[in-house]
Design a protein around this motif. Structure first.
Motif, mmCIF file in Angstrom:
data_model
loop_
_atom_site.group_PDB
_atom_site.id
_atom_site.type_symbol
_atom_site.label_atom_id
_atom_site.label_comp_id
_atom_site.label_asym_id
_atom_site.label_seq_id
_atom_site.Cartn_x
_atom_site.Cartn_y
_atom_site.Cartn_z
ATOM 1 N N ILE A 180 0.856 -1.355 0.138
ATOM 2 C CA ILE A 180 0.423 -0.005 0.151
ATOM 3 C C ILE A 180 0.985 1.289 0.224
ATOM 4 C CG2 ILE A 180 -1.876 -0.925 0.822
ATOM 5 C CD1 ILE A 180 -1.359 0.089 4.061
ATOM 6 N N ARG A 181 0.275 2.501 -0.014
ATOM 7 C CA ARG A 181 0.734 3.000 -0.295
ATOM 8 C C ARG A 181 1.357 3.929 1.288
ATOM 9 N NH1 ARG A 181 -2.686 7.472 -4.014
ATOM 10 N NH2 ARG A 181 -2.508 6.330 -6.040
ATOM 11 N N GLY A 182 2.727 4.434 1.123
ATOM 12 C CA GLY A 182 3.578 4.708 2.731
ATOM 13 C C GLY A 182 3.099 6.374 2.606
ATOM 14 N N LYS A 183 3.923 6.491 3.809
ATOM 15 C CA LYS A 183 3.835 8.141 4.189
ATOM 16 C C LYS A 183 4.211 8.852 3.485
ATOM 17 C CE LYS A 183 2.716 11.737 6.647
ATOM 18 N NZ LYS A 183 1.394 11.889 7.421
ATOM 19 N N THR A 184 5.254 8.773 2.388
ATOM 20 C CA THR A 184 5.999 9.967 1.981
ATOM 21 C C THR A 184 6.176 9.003 -0.393
ATOM 22 O OG1 THR A 184 7.876 7.747 1.748
ATOM 23 C CG2 THR A 184 8.002 9.803 3.736
ATOM 24 N N TYR A 185 4.855 8.384 0.107
ATOM 25 C CA TYR A 185 3.682 7.764 -1.372
ATOM 26 C C TYR A 185 4.285 9.054 -1.920
ATOM 27 C CZ TYR A 185 2.078 5.581 -4.924
ATOM 28 O OH TYR A 185 1.645 5.573 -6.051
ATOM 29 N N LEU A 186 4.071 10.612 -2.101
ATOM 30 C CA LEU A 186 3.901 11.776 -3.128
ATOM 31 C C LEU A 186 4.948 12.070 -3.454
ATOM 32 C CD1 LEU A 186 0.576 13.103 -1.653
ATOM 33 C CD2 LEU A 186 1.560 11.741 -3.259
ATOM 34 N N SER A 187 6.059 11.712 -3.130
ATOM 35 C CA SER A 187 7.330 12.233 -3.096
ATOM 36 C C SER A 187 8.610 11.255 -4.222
ATOM 37 C CB SER A 187 7.981 12.525 -1.853
ATOM 38 O OG SER A 187 8.662 11.463 -0.659
ATOM 39 N N ASP A 188 8.019 10.016 -2.902
ATOM 40 C CA ASP A 188 9.021 8.962 -3.608
ATOM 41 C C ASP A 188 9.011 8.210 -4.633
ATOM 42 O OD1 ASP A 188 8.086 6.973 -1.785
ATOM 43 O OD2 ASP A 188 9.464 7.655 -0.481
ATOM 44 N N GLN A 189 6.889 7.762 -4.111
ATOM 45 C CA GLN A 189 6.485 6.359 -5.361
ATOM 46 C C GLN A 189 6.308 5.402 -4.166
ATOM 47 O OE1 GLN A 189 3.886 7.665 -7.562
ATOM 48 N NE2 GLN A 189 4.783 9.651 -6.880
ATOM 49 N N LYS A 190 6.578 4.890 -3.035
ATOM 50 C CA LYS A 190 6.813 3.761 -2.656
ATOM 51 C C LYS A 190 5.501 3.216 -2.235
ATOM 52 C CE LYS A 190 12.392 4.085 -2.361
ATOM 53 N NZ LYS A 190 13.650 3.718 -1.167
ATOM 54 N N LYS A 191 6.129 2.093 -2.313
ATOM 55 C CA LYS A 191 4.938 1.398 -1.704
ATOM 56 C C LYS A 191 5.748 0.578 -0.336
ATOM 57 C CE LYS A 191 0.647 1.274 -5.057
ATOM 58 N NZ LYS A 191 0.015 0.712 -5.869
ATOM 59 N N VAL A 192 4.608 0.520 0.297
ATOM 60 C CA VAL A 192 5.006 -0.897 2.059
ATOM 61 C C VAL A 192 3.869 -1.926 2.386
ATOM 62 C CG1 VAL A 192 6.590 1.461 3.404
ATOM 63 C CG2 VAL A 192 4.187 0.807 3.193
ATOM 64 N N LYS A 193 4.605 -2.841 2.724
ATOM 65 C CA LYS A 193 3.523 -3.710 3.421
ATOM 66 C C LYS A 193 2.662 -3.070 4.234
ATOM 67 C CE LYS A 193 7.151 -7.468 2.643
ATOM 68 N NZ LYS A 193 7.914 -8.732 2.924
ATOM 69 N N ALA A 194 1.550 -3.840 4.161
ATOM 70 C CA ALA A 194 0.139 -3.413 5.535
ATOM 71 C C ALA A 194 0.507 -3.974 6.877
ATOM 72 C CB ALA A 194 -0.633 -3.899 5.004
ATOM 73 N N LYS A 195 0.738 -3.271 7.266
ATOM 74 C CA LYS A 195 1.008 -3.827 8.968
ATOM 75 C C LYS A 195 -0.527 -4.491 9.462
ATOM 76 C CE LYS A 195 4.829 -1.433 9.373
ATOM 77 N NZ LYS A 195 5.926 0.027 10.388
ATOM 78 N N GLY A 196 -1.561 -4.079 9.551
ATOM 79 C CA GLY A 196 -2.641 -4.729 9.718
ATOM 80 C C GLY A 196 -3.736 -4.128 8.982
#
Length: 386
Positions: A180-196
């Motif tokens: 899913i989209r992480g906290k910095t997605y708008l700047s780095d377009q990185k997604k992270v694994k969902a935690k819950g």
């Protein structure tokens, strides 16, 4: 020439015949030979021979008539009588034993009517027995109809199995399976694994009907209305995936949260927003964790905004929102789902649902809920009786 004829007749026929008799005999032989030759050529026929042949054929027909008729009746009985409810009295019927060969005229007059009366009585009895059997069948049929028309207890038709060993069951999936989209997605377009997940999956339905079934959350006796009657804070997010056809299948997933939704602004915006806003935010992440390669490739694992590709009908209740996802509204989606249905009982399907975050204030994203469907079977879907 006459001498030659007389000599020929005396040699070939008889040695002591008179000339007149010889001429007569020769004439008869010549006439018969001519007639036979003409008959072979098909021009004339010998009437006496044809009459003889006709007599022989008639006699043969008379001799064969009874066996041939009997054979045809046997064939008729074999081919047709099985379609009749009331069987005809058989040749071995005990009623036939009442006939005897030593009777006088009075006895014949009385007994000739008695078997007919007995046959009629027997027929009435058979009809009565059939009526009783039919009535018993109708009673059983009505009983089965009453049982099948029992109101569906929505939220209980698809069993849960956390061990994933039971076919045609559901459980939840590890959220870290999905990105899913992480906290910095708008700047780095990185997604992270969902935690819950924000909500807990509490129930599922696997239904079939002759029409599309909408707004299941409002139906009496279901899990949603049971919680609504208690007046608690529980809120339901219902995803109703509808697969149309001659039979419409509905896969209904129930997610519940026990805390007020006001604590989650993005969810509140989605629940209270209009359909256009909802269509631009509702996201699905599919995944075929077990199944054929072609199905895995067709489904993929990319997140998609369902409302941009499919028609979604929204139903808002006191303690729920239901999304009716109409698979039939897209030709492409209908083709993919048709492929999936062909392999359904061999697949393990995993899904995650979320509301897409578009602004920095809305990030990071969070999953509403996940599910894992183990080897669904269309034959085990529960029929909804209108």
């Amino acid at each position: 020439m006459s001498g030659f004829g007389e000599h020929y007749s005396s040699v070939s026929i008889t040695g002591k015949s008179s000339p007149e008799k010889q001429d007569t005999q020769v004439g008869r032989e010549s006439s018969r030979s001519a007639l036979l030759n003409q008959n072979e050529d098909g021009v004339f026929g010998d009437s006496s021979l044809r009459e003889s042949e006709m007599f022989k054929e008639t006699a043969n027909d008379e001799r064969d008539k009874f066996p041939s008729e009997r054979s045809s009746l046997v064939d008729l009985n074999d081919g047709v009588d099985e379609f009749f409810d009331v069987p005809e009295p058989s040749d071995n019927d005990p009623l036939d034993e009442s006939w005897t060969s030593d009777y006088d005229s009075d006895t014949y007059s009385q007994e000739s009517r008695q078997p007919k009366l007995n046959s009629a009585t027997s027929l009435v009895k058979k009809l009565h027995d059939l009526a009783v059997q039919k009535r018993g069948y109708v009673d059983l049929h009505e009983k089965a109809r009453e049982e099948s028309s029992t109101p569906c207890c929505y939220g209980t038709t698809l069993p849960t199995d956390p061990t994933c060993a039971l076919p045609c069951s559901w459980t939840t999936t590890d959220p870290s399976t999905f990105l899913i989209r992480g906290k910095t997605y708008l700047s780095d377009q990185k997604k992270v694994k969902a935690k819950g997940t924000l909500m807990e999956m509490v129930a599922a339905d696997w239904l079939k009907s002759d029409k599309r079934e909408d707004d299941l959350g409002s139906r009496p006796g279901g899990i949603v209305q049971k919680y609504a009657a208690k007046g608690g804070p529980e809120f339901f997010f219902i995803v109703n995936i509808q697969v149309p056809g001659s039979t419409t299948y509905s896969l209904v997933l129930y997610y519940m949260m026990s805390t007020p939704i006001e604590e989650h602004p993005l969810l509140v915006s989605f629940v209270n927003g209009d359909d256009a806003y909802r269509n631009s935010r509702f996201k699905l992440i599919p995944y075929i964790s077990k199944g054929s390669w072609i199905v895995k490739q067709s489904v993929g694992k990319k997140a998609c905004l369902i409302g941009q590709a499919l028609e979604i009908n929204y139903f808002r209740g006191k303690n729920y929102i239901e999304l009716g996802v109409d698979i039939g509204s897209s030709t492409v989606a209908r083709g993919v789902v048709s492929l999936v249905l062909g392999y359904l009982n061999k697949l393990v399907i995993e899904m995650a649902f979320l509301v897409q975050a578009n602004t920095e204030e809305e990030l990071p994203e969070y999953l509403l809920g996940t599910c894992r469907l183990n080897h669904l079977d269309a034959c085990k879907s529960v029929s909804l009786i209108p």
